[in-house]
Design a protein around this motif. Sequence first.
Motif, mmCIF file in Angstrom:
data_model
loop_
_atom_site.group_PDB
_atom_site.id
_atom_site.type_symbol
_atom_site.label_atom_id
_atom_site.label_comp_id
_atom_site.label_asym_id
_atom_site.label_seq_id
_atom_site.Cartn_x
_atom_site.Cartn_y
_atom_site.Cartn_z
ATOM 1 N N GLY A 1 16.802 12.695 0.046
ATOM 2 C CA GLY A 1 17.232 11.494 -0.902
ATOM 3 C C GLY A 1 16.771 12.007 -2.216
ATOM 4 N N ILE A 2 17.484 11.589 -3.401
ATOM 5 C CA ILE A 2 17.048 11.883 -4.404
ATOM 6 C C ILE A 2 15.677 11.222 -5.063
ATOM 7 C CG2 ILE A 2 19.264 12.519 -5.473
ATOM 8 C CD1 ILE A 2 19.460 9.963 -7.097
ATOM 9 N N THR A 3 15.518 10.197 -4.524
ATOM 10 C CA THR A 3 14.181 9.269 -4.892
ATOM 11 C C THR A 3 13.311 9.280 -3.455
ATOM 12 O OG1 THR A 3 15.364 7.150 -4.028
ATOM 13 C CG2 THR A 3 15.268 7.638 -6.412
ATOM 14 N N GLU A 4 13.692 10.256 -2.573
ATOM 15 C CA GLU A 4 12.861 10.010 -1.434
ATOM 16 C C GLU A 4 11.387 10.875 -1.754
ATOM 17 O OE1 GLU A 4 12.609 12.828 3.175
ATOM 18 O OE2 GLU A 4 14.508 12.150 1.884
ATOM 19 N N LEU A 5 10.266 10.309 -1.337
ATOM 20 C CA LEU A 5 9.007 10.696 -1.796
ATOM 21 C C LEU A 5 8.468 11.675 -0.896
ATOM 22 C CD1 LEU A 5 7.124 7.337 -3.230
ATOM 23 C CD2 LEU A 5 8.491 8.950 -4.416
ATOM 24 N N TRP A 6 7.791 12.805 -1.401
ATOM 25 C CA TRP A 6 7.197 13.615 -0.465
ATOM 26 C C TRP A 6 5.721 13.145 0.266
ATOM 27 C CZ3 TRP A 6 7.648 17.589 2.127
ATOM 28 C CH2 TRP A 6 6.741 18.476 2.459
ATOM 29 N N ASP A 7 5.333 13.456 1.256
ATOM 30 C CA ASP A 7 4.701 12.738 2.291
ATOM 31 C C ASP A 7 3.200 12.256 1.723
ATOM 32 O OD1 ASP A 7 3.657 12.254 4.759
ATOM 33 O OD2 ASP A 7 2.854 14.321 4.962
ATOM 34 N N GLY A 8 3.323 10.924 1.512
ATOM 35 C CA GLY A 8 1.941 10.081 0.996
ATOM 36 C C GLY A 8 1.813 10.269 -0.446
ATOM 37 N N TYR A 9 2.701 11.035 -1.306
ATOM 38 C CA TYR A 9 2.426 11.149 -2.553
ATOM 39 C C TYR A 9 3.617 10.539 -3.461
ATOM 40 C CZ TYR A 9 -0.455 15.021 -1.543
ATOM 41 O OH TYR A 9 -1.768 15.715 -1.082
ATOM 42 N N THR A 10 3.296 10.389 -4.679
ATOM 43 C CA THR A 10 4.275 9.503 -5.704
ATOM 44 C C THR A 10 5.440 10.429 -6.440
ATOM 45 O OG1 THR A 10 2.493 9.670 -7.373
ATOM 46 C CG2 THR A 10 2.255 7.960 -6.075
ATOM 47 N N TYR B 1 12.329 16.834 -4.011
ATOM 48 C CA TYR B 1 12.723 17.395 -4.604
ATOM 49 C C TYR B 1 11.740 18.347 -5.630
ATOM 50 C CZ TYR B 1 17.916 17.326 -3.534
ATOM 51 O OH TYR B 1 18.940 17.270 -2.895
ATOM 52 N N VAL B 2 10.893 17.507 -6.327
ATOM 53 C CA VAL B 2 9.901 17.952 -7.120
ATOM 54 C C VAL B 2 8.819 18.753 -6.416
ATOM 55 C CG1 VAL B 2 8.244 17.247 -8.803
ATOM 56 C CG2 VAL B 2 10.213 16.028 -8.783
ATOM 57 N N PHE B 3 8.385 18.263 -5.358
ATOM 58 C CA PHE B 3 7.257 19.037 -4.568
ATOM 59 C C PHE B 3 8.221 20.451 -3.961
ATOM 60 C CE2 PHE B 3 5.818 20.289 -0.399
ATOM 61 C CZ PHE B 3 4.374 20.588 -0.833
ATOM 62 N N ASP C 1 1.009 -0.961 -0.013
ATOM 63 C CA ASP C 1 -0.117 -0.113 0.013
ATOM 64 C C ASP C 1 0.988 1.365 -0.040
ATOM 65 O OD1 ASP C 1 -2.263 -1.738 -0.020
ATOM 66 O OD2 ASP C 1 -2.825 -1.359 2.226
ATOM 67 N N ALA C 2 2.189 1.036 0.403
ATOM 68 C CA ALA C 2 2.978 2.336 0.384
ATOM 69 C C ALA C 2 3.281 2.949 -1.010
ATOM 70 C CB ALA C 2 4.276 1.942 0.909
ATOM 71 N N PRO C 3 3.332 4.087 -1.126
ATOM 72 C CA PRO C 3 3.232 4.819 -2.302
ATOM 73 C C PRO C 3 4.634 4.618 -3.078
ATOM 74 C CG PRO C 3 3.528 6.671 -0.674
ATOM 75 C CD PRO C 3 3.008 5.238 -0.084
ATOM 76 N N THR C 4 4.584 4.385 -4.166
ATOM 77 C CA THR C 4 5.845 4.307 -5.198
ATOM 78 C C THR C 4 6.155 5.562 -6.033
ATOM 79 O OG1 THR C 4 4.768 2.896 -6.744
ATOM 80 C CG2 THR C 4 5.788 1.798 -4.951
ATOM 81 N N LEU C 5 7.273 5.922 -6.499
ATOM 82 C CA LEU C 5 7.576 6.711 -7.335
ATOM 83 C C LEU C 5 6.944 6.567 -8.577
ATOM 84 C CD1 LEU C 5 10.761 8.791 -7.858
ATOM 85 C CD2 LEU C 5 9.390 8.187 -9.742
ATOM 86 N N SER C 6 6.140 7.764 -9.185
ATOM 87 C CA SER C 6 5.432 7.554 -10.485
ATOM 88 C C SER C 6 6.275 8.564 -11.374
ATOM 89 C CB SER C 6 3.934 8.052 -10.380
ATOM 90 O OG SER C 6 3.324 8.508 -11.382
ATOM 91 N N ALA C 7 6.754 8.064 -12.464
ATOM 92 C CA ALA C 7 7.454 8.670 -13.419
ATOM 93 C C ALA C 7 6.316 9.718 -14.240
ATOM 94 C CB ALA C 7 7.869 7.639 -14.707
ATOM 95 N N ALA C 8 5.041 9.286 -14.293
ATOM 96 C CA ALA C 8 4.148 10.078 -14.997
ATOM 97 C C ALA C 8 3.790 11.367 -13.876
ATOM 98 C CB ALA C 8 2.773 9.362 -15.320
ATOM 99 N N ASN C 9 3.710 11.201 -12.847
ATOM 100 C CA ASN C 9 3.247 12.262 -12.048
ATOM 101 C C ASN C 9 4.549 13.246 -11.660
ATOM 102 O OD1 ASN C 9 0.578 11.589 -11.446
ATOM 103 N ND2 ASN C 9 1.015 10.430 -9.796
ATOM 104 N N THR C 10 5.480 12.427 -11.784
ATOM 105 C CA THR C 10 6.690 13.276 -11.463
ATOM 106 C C THR C 10 7.162 14.340 -12.827
ATOM 107 O OG1 THR C 10 7.997 11.508 -10.220
ATOM 108 C CG2 THR C 10 9.442 13.109 -11.112
#
Length: 446
Positions: free
Chosen positions: A98-107, A111-113, A11-20
Amino acid sequence: MASAITTLAADAPTLSAANTGFMLICSALVMLMTPGLAFFYGGMVRVKSSLNMLMMSFISLGIVTILWVLYGFSLAFGTDSGSLIGWNSDYVGLSGIGITELWDGYTIPVYVFAVFQLMFAVITPALISGALADRVKFGSWALFTALWVTVVYFPVAHWVWGAGGWLFELGVIDFAGGTAVHINAGAAALGVILVIGKRVGFKKDPMRPHSLPLVMLGAGLLWFGWFGFNAGSWLGNDDGVGAVMFVNTQVATAAAMLAWLGYEKLRHGSFTTLGAASGAVAGLVAITPAGGAVSPLGAIAVGAIAGVLCAMAVGLKYRFGFDDSLDVVGVHLVGGVAGSLLVGLFATGGVQSDVAGLFYGGGLEQLGKQAVGVFAVLAYSLVVSAVLAFLLDKTIGMRVTEDVEVAGIDQAEHAETAYDFSGAGGGTAPRSTAAPAPAASKKVDA
């Protein structure tokens, strides 16, 4: 136990290339809005002040970017402290992320946020500058920008959007910045102009825009960039809410432009290009807090109401005697207040949340929460901005001299002028190489 851990991991969010990718594009669109604002404001002033107006917006890209990296992101979106401010040492200098660290609960990555929110921080003080045209020292403005984002914008952004911020916890709906950006900037503009006073010749000399095509170009860039500003604020579009916000942004802007022009025609007898541009911006401002909560029909209502209210409000400066040069108070403060309060009437309860407004059976509860958010941000920004302006005016001085203001601030502050009206290449007109015509013969009397 192992099964539960597996379920949580799934259930944990994973990095989304589309959303990023989407959010990086939205960040670039919001960045474009600041140069667009510079053109919009730059065309609205007289020739002698146009470069200064462009620079007052453009300098924000430099100052706010550095402060955001150093401590702004940490203050706005770090761990909450007392519901008033945030702090996270990992965000200082953006060095502990971290370069792949996700923003709180998002994909999307942190850095992008961070860069998306940076662009909001950049344009907000730039909005204030339109109220101060023709009369503020550039160095003083740059220092005011640095101080203002530190003690006003960063804390208010935490109140509204930061986890634990008191307006966030209260349940105030501000999808993309009606309070944090537009009311904040509009109230600050009012606070500063009450301190520094009117332009020389206010209500006496004509102060018409020197380039309406430049104004329309700026308005078009703002409209274009605003899709990133609004739709991107959902931080992805997995559930369609961002798409609704995109549609509502277009719909409300169109309605506001038409409403402003209709009011202008009835009141003054003409459809003006300045009215079209200003009406569009008023609609963009008003739908910013509301667009994720209303339907497209509600967006039409929000835009039309804001268009008329803002068109009416821009004339108040002449009645009450405050010199809001380019109608920042009339458009951004009034439009932000209108859009934020109208959430309490037109929220459907079926888009970004299940919160319904008065017209959809939700009663007055949400309207009350919206009013608290509106007037808290308005009062804080107005008072603190006025205090900052007063302190700067009494120490280093905020205004240029009257002689500089009359002659033109561009040459004095920037050693440049916006337009070169000399011949091509700066030279004089070439001489003709043709032989001179023979002198006319004198008539000799007989």
